[in-house]
Every structure is written in structure tokens, then in C-alpha cells.
Design a protein around this motif. Structure first.
Motif, PDB file in Angstrom:
ATOM      1  N   VAL A  38      -3.792  -1.572  -4.653  1.00  0.00           N
ATOM      2  CA  VAL A  38      -4.739  -1.373  -3.561  1.00  0.00           C
ATOM      3  C   VAL A  38      -5.572  -2.632  -3.371  1.00  0.00           C
ATOM      4  O   VAL A  38      -5.799  -3.083  -2.249  1.00  0.00           O
ATOM      5  CB  VAL A  38      -5.639  -0.140  -3.829  1.00  0.00           C
TER       6      VAL A  38
ATOM      7  N   ASP B 142       0.031   3.545  -5.232  1.00  0.00           N
ATOM      8  CA  ASP B 142      -1.404   3.693  -5.024  1.00  0.00           C
ATOM      9  C   ASP B 142      -2.214   3.296  -6.254  1.00  0.00           C
ATOM     10  O   ASP B 142      -3.323   3.762  -6.438  1.00  0.00           O
ATOM     11  CB  ASP B 142      -1.734   5.137  -4.636  1.00  0.00           C
TER      12      ASP B 142
ATOM     13  N   SER C 176      -3.362  -5.304  -1.829  1.00  0.00           N
ATOM     14  CA  SER C 176      -3.071  -4.939  -0.451  1.00  0.00           C
ATOM     15  C   SER C 176      -4.247  -5.257   0.468  1.00  0.00           C
ATOM     16  O   SER C 176      -4.069  -5.810   1.557  1.00  0.00           O
ATOM     17  CB  SER C 176      -2.732  -3.452  -0.383  1.00  0.00           C
TER      18      SER C 176
ATOM     19  N   ARG D 277       0.836  -1.209   0.000  1.00  0.00           N
ATOM     20  CA  ARG D 277       0.000   0.000   0.000  1.00  0.00           C
ATOM     21  C   ARG D 277       0.873   1.261   0.000  1.00  0.00           C
ATOM     22  O   ARG D 277       0.553   2.238  -0.671  1.00  0.00           O
ATOM     23  CB  ARG D 277      -0.907  -0.026   1.230  1.00  0.00           C
TER      24      ARG D 277
END
Length: 100
Positions: free
Chosen positions: A26, A21, A29, A17
């Protein structure tokens, strides 16, 4: 081993993370975080899982796991699954009490 995997997944989730981004990062993660949290919960409950609860009817544990899987896949099913599992637990406990 379960605890090591849980910690590794949680640390990997935070690292992924922080790294970037992008939407795929994401997603990965959050998936790693969820699996890490579940493994942490399994590690905490490991002693209880090794010996079944005497008050719990045998089929209710399996039905509970299936209910959790159904709710995880379709959260709207919680309206149906939770009352059904509650009724199953009450009915199973009542039948075991009557058998004695």
C-alpha cells in the motif's frame, strides 16, 4: 518520455494495489501514484516551464519550489510559508514596477 513514465507509474500503482493489500505494498502503491501524478502535471505544464513568465520575479520561482518542498515535508509549515511567499511575490512585483 515524462508522460510514459507517469502512465507507467500510475498503472504500476493500480497493479500493486490490486495485487496485495499488505502495508508495504500500500505504501509503495501510494508513493508510485503520487510520483505519477506529479510527472503528469509536469508533462501538462512542460511548454510553460520552458519559457519563464515575464510577470514573475526571477527569485520567486525558486522560493515557490522551496516553499512547496517545505510544505510537503511538514504540512504544518503551510501557515507560515504561504503568507511569506505571498508577501515575497507582492514585494518583488512592487519593486520591479518601481524600477521601471
Amino acid at each position: 518520455m515524462v508522460l510514459v513514465l507517469a502512465i507507467g507509474l500510475l498503472v504500476g500503482s493500480v497493479g500493486l494495489r490490486v495485487l496485495d493489500d499488505e502495508s508495504s505494498n500500500v505504501f509503495a502503491s501510494m508513493a508510485m501514484a503520487r510520483i505519477g501524478l506529479v510527472l503528469g502535471a509536469v508533462w501538462l505544464a512542460w511548454d510553460s516551464l520552458r519559457r519563464p513568465a515575464r510577470w514573475l520575479p526571477p527569485g520567486v520561482a525558486v522560493a515557490g519550489l522551496l516553499g512547496i518542498a517545505a510544505i510537503a515535508s511538514q504540512p504544518r509549515l503551510a501557515v507560515v510559508v504561504i503568507p511569506a511567499l505571498t508577501a515575497l511575490i507582492v514585494l518583488g512585483t512592487f519593486i520591479r514596477a518601481v524600477k521601471r
